[in-house]
Design a protein around this motif. Structure first.
Motif, PDB file in Angstrom:
ATOM      1  N   GLU A 138       0.834  -1.202   0.000  1.00 40.94           N
ATOM      2  CA  GLU A 138       0.000   0.000   0.000  1.00 40.94           C
ATOM      3  C   GLU A 138       0.869   1.253   0.000  1.00 40.94           C
ATOM      4  OE1 GLU A 138      -3.863   2.001   2.247  1.00 40.94           O
ATOM      5  OE2 GLU A 138      -2.760   0.375   3.231  1.00 40.94           O
ATOM      6  N   ILE A 139       1.987   1.204   0.726  1.00 44.27           N
ATOM      7  CA  ILE A 139       2.901   2.346   0.735  1.00 44.27           C
ATOM      8  C   ILE A 139       3.559   2.494  -0.634  1.00 44.27           C
ATOM      9  CG2 ILE A 139       4.961   3.332   1.813  1.00 44.27           C
ATOM     10  CD1 ILE A 139       4.231   1.767   4.333  1.00 44.27           C
ATOM     11  N   VAL A 140       3.971   1.374  -1.236  1.00 47.45           N
ATOM     12  CA  VAL A 140       4.572   1.407  -2.568  1.00 47.45           C
ATOM     13  C   VAL A 140       3.614   2.047  -3.567  1.00 47.45           C
ATOM     14  CG1 VAL A 140       5.403  -0.023  -4.479  1.00 47.45           C
ATOM     15  CG2 VAL A 140       6.078  -0.564  -2.130  1.00 47.45           C
ATOM     16  N   GLN A 141       2.334   1.758  -3.418  1.00 48.31           N
ATOM     17  CA  GLN A 141       1.341   2.275  -4.347  1.00 48.31           C
ATOM     18  C   GLN A 141       0.966   3.729  -4.055  1.00 48.31           C
ATOM     19  OE1 GLN A 141       0.053   0.833  -7.043  1.00 48.31           O
ATOM     20  NE2 GLN A 141       1.222  -1.050  -6.754  1.00 48.31           N
ATOM     21  N   ARG A 142       0.760   4.060  -2.786  1.00 52.15           N
ATOM     22  CA  ARG A 142       0.195   5.355  -2.427  1.00 52.15           C
ATOM     23  C   ARG A 142       1.228   6.403  -2.022  1.00 52.15           C
ATOM     24  NH1 ARG A 142      -5.379   5.221  -1.326  1.00 52.15           N
ATOM     25  NH2 ARG A 142      -6.303   3.134  -1.434  1.00 52.15           N
ATOM     26  N   HIS A 143       2.349   5.962  -1.473  1.00 46.43           N
ATOM     27  CA  HIS A 143       3.339   6.904  -0.927  1.00 46.43           C
ATOM     28  C   HIS A 143       4.739   6.351  -1.168  1.00 46.43           C
ATOM     29  CE1 HIS A 143       4.928  10.090   1.374  1.00 46.43           C
ATOM     30  NE2 HIS A 143       4.912   9.532   2.576  1.00 46.43           N
ATOM     31  N   PRO A 144       5.084   6.088  -2.456  1.00 44.73           N
ATOM     32  CA  PRO A 144       6.349   5.412  -2.750  1.00 44.73           C
ATOM     33  C   PRO A 144       7.594   6.148  -2.259  1.00 44.73           C
ATOM     34  CG  PRO A 144       5.315   6.245  -4.763  1.00 44.73           C
ATOM     35  CD  PRO A 144       4.305   6.348  -3.673  1.00 44.73           C
ATOM     36  N   SER A 145       7.499   7.458  -2.074  1.00 42.55           N
ATOM     37  CA  SER A 145       8.678   8.178  -1.591  1.00 42.55           C
ATOM     38  C   SER A 145       9.068   7.751  -0.181  1.00 42.55           C
ATOM     39  CB  SER A 145       8.436   9.687  -1.625  1.00 42.55           C
ATOM     40  OG  SER A 145       7.421  10.071  -0.711  1.00 42.55           O
ATOM     41  N   ALA A 146       8.150   7.080   0.536  1.00 40.36           N
ATOM     42  CA  ALA A 146       8.430   6.589   1.886  1.00 40.36           C
ATOM     43  C   ALA A 146       8.681   5.087   1.909  1.00 40.36           C
ATOM     44  CB  ALA A 146       7.262   6.924   2.820  1.00 40.36           C
ATOM     45  N   ALA A 147       8.662   4.444   0.746  1.00 42.78           N
ATOM     46  CA  ALA A 147       8.774   2.980   0.687  1.00 42.78           C
ATOM     47  C   ALA A 147      10.236   2.543   0.609  1.00 42.78           C
ATOM     48  CB  ALA A 147       8.009   2.445  -0.518  1.00 42.78           C
ATOM     49  N   LEU A 160       7.558  16.008 -11.307  1.00 43.58           N
ATOM     50  CA  LEU A 160       6.526  15.395 -10.475  1.00 43.58           C
ATOM     51  C   LEU A 160       7.130  14.870  -9.184  1.00 43.58           C
ATOM     52  CD1 LEU A 160       4.584  13.227 -13.112  1.00 43.58           C
ATOM     53  CD2 LEU A 160       3.936  15.475 -12.207  1.00 43.58           C
ATOM     54  N   HIS A 161       6.386  14.983  -8.094  1.00 49.64           N
ATOM     55  CA  HIS A 161       6.808  14.353  -6.846  1.00 49.64           C
ATOM     56  C   HIS A 161       6.876  12.852  -7.066  1.00 49.64           C
ATOM     57  CE1 HIS A 161       6.857  13.132  -2.621  1.00 49.64           C
ATOM     58  NE2 HIS A 161       7.125  14.401  -2.318  1.00 49.64           N
ATOM     59  N   LEU A 162       7.822  12.212  -6.412  1.00 47.12           N
ATOM     60  CA  LEU A 162       7.988  10.769  -6.562  1.00 47.12           C
ATOM     61  C   LEU A 162       6.717  10.002  -6.213  1.00 47.12           C
ATOM     62  CD1 LEU A 162       9.864   8.413  -7.245  1.00 47.12           C
ATOM     63  CD2 LEU A 162      10.720   8.491  -4.888  1.00 47.12           C
ATOM     64  N   ASP A 163       5.890  10.555  -5.333  1.00 46.59           N
ATOM     65  CA  ASP A 163       4.639   9.874  -4.988  1.00 46.59           C
ATOM     66  C   ASP A 163       3.698   9.748  -6.179  1.00 46.59           C
ATOM     67  OD1 ASP A 163       5.391   9.443  -2.397  1.00 46.59           O
ATOM     68  OD2 ASP A 163       4.286  11.135  -1.557  1.00 46.59           O
ATOM     69  N   LEU A 164       3.967  10.480  -7.249  1.00 44.36           N
ATOM     70  CA  LEU A 164       3.114  10.414  -8.438  1.00 44.36           C
ATOM     71  C   LEU A 164       3.685   9.512  -9.528  1.00 44.36           C
ATOM     72  CD1 LEU A 164       2.126  14.191  -8.753  1.00 44.36           C
ATOM     73  CD2 LEU A 164       0.912  12.357  -7.561  1.00 44.36           C
ATOM     74  N   PHE A 165       4.842   8.902  -9.285  1.00 45.49           N
ATOM     75  CA  PHE A 165       5.471   8.147 -10.372  1.00 45.49           C
ATOM     76  C   PHE A 165       4.697   6.881 -10.727  1.00 45.49           C
ATOM     77  CE2 PHE A 165       7.065   4.710  -7.899  1.00 45.49           C
ATOM     78  CZ  PHE A 165       7.919   3.893  -8.653  1.00 45.49           C
ATOM     79  N   GLN A 166       3.852   6.386  -9.818  1.00 41.97           N
ATOM     80  CA  GLN A 166       3.044   5.212 -10.142  1.00 41.97           C
ATOM     81  C   GLN A 166       1.952   5.535 -11.158  1.00 41.97           C
ATOM     82  OE1 GLN A 166       4.314   2.586  -9.477  1.00 41.97           O
ATOM     83  NE2 GLN A 166       4.524   1.997  -7.341  1.00 41.97           N
ATOM     84  N   ARG A 167       1.746   6.796 -11.473  1.00 42.90           N
ATOM     85  CA  ARG A 167       0.770   7.166 -12.495  1.00 42.90           C
ATOM     86  C   ARG A 167       1.349   7.029 -13.902  1.00 42.90           C
ATOM     87  NH1 ARG A 167      -2.581  12.357 -10.001  1.00 42.90           N
ATOM     88  NH2 ARG A 167      -2.686  11.587  -7.843  1.00 42.90           N
ATOM     89  N   VAL A 168       2.638   6.744 -13.992  1.00 44.11           N
ATOM     90  CA  VAL A 168       3.313   6.555 -15.276  1.00 44.11           C
ATOM     91  C   VAL A 168       3.374   5.061 -15.580  1.00 44.11           C
ATOM     92  CG1 VAL A 168       5.464   6.934 -16.558  1.00 44.11           C
ATOM     93  CG2 VAL A 168       4.705   8.615 -14.850  1.00 44.11           C
ATOM     94  N   HIS A 169       3.166   4.702 -16.841  1.00 40.20           N
ATOM     95  CA  HIS A 169       3.245   3.289 -17.235  1.00 40.20           C
ATOM     96  C   HIS A 169       4.061   3.162 -18.513  1.00 40.20           C
ATOM     97  CE1 HIS A 169       2.064  -0.924 -17.505  1.00 40.20           C
ATOM     98  NE2 HIS A 169       1.903  -0.713 -18.811  1.00 40.20           N
ATOM     99  N   VAL A 170       4.976   2.210 -18.548  1.00 34.96           N
ATOM    100  CA  VAL A 170       5.774   1.928 -19.748  1.00 34.96           C
ATOM    101  C   VAL A 170       5.783   0.425 -19.998  1.00 34.96           C
ATOM    102  CG1 VAL A 170       7.220   3.993 -19.677  1.00 34.96           C
ATOM    103  CG2 VAL A 170       7.910   2.000 -18.357  1.00 34.96           C
TER     104      VAL A 170
END
Length: 233
Positions: A105-114, A169-179
């Motif tokens: 959940e942290i990896v998904q929602r708050h990755p900067s703290a993971a 972008l803040h690192l917490d938003l990087f999960q919104r990117v997909h490659v």
């Protein structure tokens, strides 16, 4: 300053097996991944490349092999800083199992703290990748001029973190990117700011069609694909 072409490695046996590979040795391209790699020289045929830089992991080296064969004079460098995230104790485990871990959940929602147990933090992963890009930008410009284009072959989470940095972008938003596997992302760096020219371009729009395993379906709807996912079937 140079233009950077980021290529995610082709689809791997870990991708299709639903396994978070990390730095696990022996993870190769599967049959589709090999075909994706074989198509890469044609996709980049019109792009002059000053150099190629690769993650040391097997799946990246296999992805670049056809391109290097097509361009025998292309300099190749290896840089561990663009290697996969060190997932530590999570490496080699099934993603379906990891979805039940509280850390997910942290990896998904708050990755900067993971931070992965026995591994590294997502922030440390991004920092080393960004440092590598800045160093290579300076070297490529010094050796090949400000209009040079070079390529890096890396991994899903690395590329996503570099895109987030390029877009401010803040690192917490990087999960919104997909490659997707073997997709091309291009960033033009300038003295003032980077410009994102392409994002996850596969040259094939089939990946946009709805599919059962896509984000937004199933019990883990909305979760990002940690490690990058396997792409379109």
């Amino acid at each position: 300053m140079p233009t950077l072409i980021l290529v995610r490695h082709g689809r791997s046996t870990a991708n299709t097996g639903g396994v978070l590979a990390g730095w696990t040795p022996g993870v190769a391209l599967d049959e589709r991944g090999a075909a994706q790699a074989a198509a890469l020289p044609g996709r980049l045929a019109e792009v002059p490349l000053a150099a190629a830089v690769t993650s040391p992991l097997q799946r990246c080296r296999e992805t670049l092999a056809p391109l290097l064969a097509a361009r025998p004079g292309l300099p190749l460098h290896t840089d561990e800083r663009i290697g996969e995230c060190h997932y530590g104790d999570w490496s080699g485990r099934k993603l379906a199992e990891l979805n039940d871990e509280p850390l997910m959940e942290i990896v998904q929602r708050h990755p900067s703290a993971a931070a992965f147990p026995g591994g590294e933090s997502v922030r440390a992963m991004q920092n080393r990748a960004v440092e590598a890009v800045h160093d290579w930008n300076e070297r490529i410009e010094r050796e090949h001029g400000p209009d040079a284009v070079y390529l890096m072959c890396s991994h899903g989470d690395i590329i996503k973190s570099l895109v987030a940095d390029a877009l401010g972008l803040h690192l917490d938003l990087f999960q919104r990117v997909h490659v997707d596997p073997c997709s091309v992302t291009a960033v033009r760096y300038t003295r003032l700011r980077p410009y994102l020219l392409r994002l996850g371009d596969t040259g094939d729009l089939a990946a946009l069609a709805p599919r059962p395993d896509a984000p937004g379906s199933g019990p883990d709807a909305g979760n990002a694909a940690v490690g990058g996912g396997a792409g379109a079937p």
